[in-house]
Design a protein around this motif. Sequence first.
Motif, PDB file in Angstrom:
ATOM      1  N   TRP A 305       0.809  -1.217   0.000  1.00 51.94           N
ATOM      2  CA  TRP A 305       0.000   0.000   0.000  1.00 51.94           C
ATOM      3  C   TRP A 305       0.849   1.277   0.000  1.00 51.94           C
ATOM      4  CZ3 TRP A 305      -0.548   3.203   4.586  1.00 51.94           C
ATOM      5  CH2 TRP A 305       0.201   2.753   5.680  1.00 51.94           C
ATOM      6  N   SER A 524      -4.762  -0.733   3.047  1.00 50.70           N
ATOM      7  CA  SER A 524      -5.566  -0.409   1.871  1.00 50.70           C
ATOM      8  C   SER A 524      -5.060  -1.175   0.658  1.00 50.70           C
ATOM      9  CB  SER A 524      -5.512   1.093   1.582  1.00 50.70           C
ATOM     10  OG  SER A 524      -6.033   1.822   2.671  1.00 50.70           O
ATOM     11  N   TYR A 527      -6.654   2.628  -3.814  1.00 54.36           N
ATOM     12  CA  TYR A 527      -6.670   4.004  -3.285  1.00 54.36           C
ATOM     13  C   TYR A 527      -6.345   5.034  -4.370  1.00 54.36           C
ATOM     14  CZ  TYR A 527      -2.005   2.042  -3.176  1.00 54.36           C
ATOM     15  OH  TYR A 527      -0.875   1.349  -3.512  1.00 54.36           O
TER      16      TYR A 527
END
Length: 718
Positions: A305, A524, A527
């Motif tokens: 991420w 995440s 994104y």
Amino acid sequence: MTTKSARWYVCVGILFCFIISLAPVFGQEKITPPKEQLGHNVGDDYFLANYAQLVEYWQKLDRQSERMILQEVGKTEEGRNMYLAVITSPENHRQLNRYKEISRRLCLAEGLTDDQARRLAREGKAVVWIDGGLHATEVVGAQHLLELVYQMVSRSDPETLRILDDVILITMCTNPDGMDLVSNWYMRNPNPKERSTSSLPRLYHKYIGHDNNRDFYMAAMSESQVVNRIHYKEWFPQIIYNHHQSGPAGTVLFAPPFRDPFNHHLDPLIPLSIEAVGAAMHSRFVAEGKGGSTMRSGSSYSTWWNGGLRTTCYYHNMIGLLTEIIGNPTPTSIPFRIQRQLPGKNDLPMPIAPQQWHFRQSIDYSISADRAVLDYASRYRDTLLYNIYQMGKNSIERGSRDNWTITQQTIDAAQQALDQDRNADAWKIMHDPARRDARGYITPAHQPDFPTAAKFVNTLIKCGVVVHRAARDFEVAGKSYPEGSFVVKCAQAFRPHVLDMFEPQHHPDDIPYPGANPTAPYDSAGYTLAYQMAVEFDRILDGFDGPFEKIEGFARTPEGKLNFLGGEERRDPAGYLLSHQANNAFIAVNRLLAADMELYWLKDTHYFGRRTYSVPAGTMYLPGNSETRRLLQEFITELGLDFQTLSDKPSVELLKINPVKVGLWDQYGGSMPSGWVRWILEQFEFPFEVVYPPTLDAGNLKDKFDVLVFVGASFPDT
């Protein structure tokens, strides 16, 4: 020579060697140890220094030591000064700007041959960032910085002196507001054994608490902007080390390397370099008899991420490190976990017995980790400097030619073709020209919310990305674009970050064995910022050029326009129309309402000029007067909003827009979702009141508020 004479020469020789060994500290005043300054050693049980004490101590060390300079680098969201400590040998300090420039040139990799880069790498010094305190209740990180800086400016052992010669250490507390809050909260209790860092009265970051480590690609907060500027515009460190806690149960700490997957956009040297530095850290722990370090499958941390302090740097070709360590000023213990006692497993090379654990032990482990990183940077200084150039060069080359980023979707498409036809050309399918990476992205100036597009490219600029602006109209791939459009080319060192902000993420399947449940991503999985901000852009697959000018500083919100519908300009129009498609329109609305101006909402589509023109329902209408015209010019210039004049009042029904009393739910101790909403409301100038449960419980809410905003987790599950 007599025996007496020989003894004399030996004594003189020993004295000479002793004097030489002290030479590095000559010219320095006495270096004040932490206990003399704070009344405690760093890591004493039941003691936490606050940020004010850290700053005061660092300022004293700055005056006492030639190895350190302390720089004020920005402000926190609560207005505290942020400081960067720069520590290296006095000789290096005298050429600091030169070493800073070498670090910049090698990282950006522009206009250099390989031979020139090698010469610069040999001349330069490795730049290593070490921070602490981002998550303020994780107190080990911030407290250990006091000890780290003291040791680096006072010790004169051979390793420290070699590190000071080869490395420039830059260090800072990354959440000063939180450090003050947590330390003061802990120390408020006069009974040491009743002290606790829990039950804080509010978030340890003014708005976003723990999410301050999710903000580094958006850089919405002041602290993130300061850190990004240091990383991607000023110092360009080769290694970024971010201290956190707490370690996995039954161990002392997690340290790299991380578990798979790593992000598809990263240069392959990133995960391999993390492995190398991580090996140096674990080796030092074991060599010093410090058991209990785990890696990879020892915890869930990955390198997929973007947005964390140590993860955003991967997309800038920098080695990002994370440790998660146990420790609290109130003594704790390492619990017994039977599966953590098995030796001979690479991910836990040296188990540790369950035992009581004191704060100083965590400080010592953290210092060992720091010194392992600094020692590695010293020993492999020119390799680190050359490798960051190589990764930047790779990025520029990949952005200058056809390139394919292979994702799980690519593999699945090729496998499906093979399943249907064993003779299918899987390689050709994986390298379909339509699937190739973009050479660049164009954000056209004629999109409905171009001011938000300007905010978007400014987030890229905050992360060191080069953005251009079109000086005049141009054409690319048969499509026309207006002057002022933004252009982001991929042929730049930070290409991985560019791709990650424009392209959707495709997290690969992480299934341990057939039939097993997928292993969840650490953080995440998707994104894409351009999508999140609803920015319109075109992917350009072939090389292109145009009348492009590099944006220096930040992109200015382009000035809006006052359009005279039907081409007729009137001195005193009946009113003005404002579309709600631009986010900045809501700032204008709130300012108009605050100024007691009349404002309406078109209930239906309005046609005029013999139905030649139309404006959709939801468009806002402002009756014309001198005050309106004054405010309009402010909105056009500052907010980049377009307005349309009307000769006559709209014929459709108008709904009057009135101010509303907004209440925003929050809780004692703070809520991150509520904090984010509070920040958003402030950005768009909505008046509101934060509402806590006792106000809700008291009732009579209809008389107090028109709107109550509840965020996630505001209602109990039961």
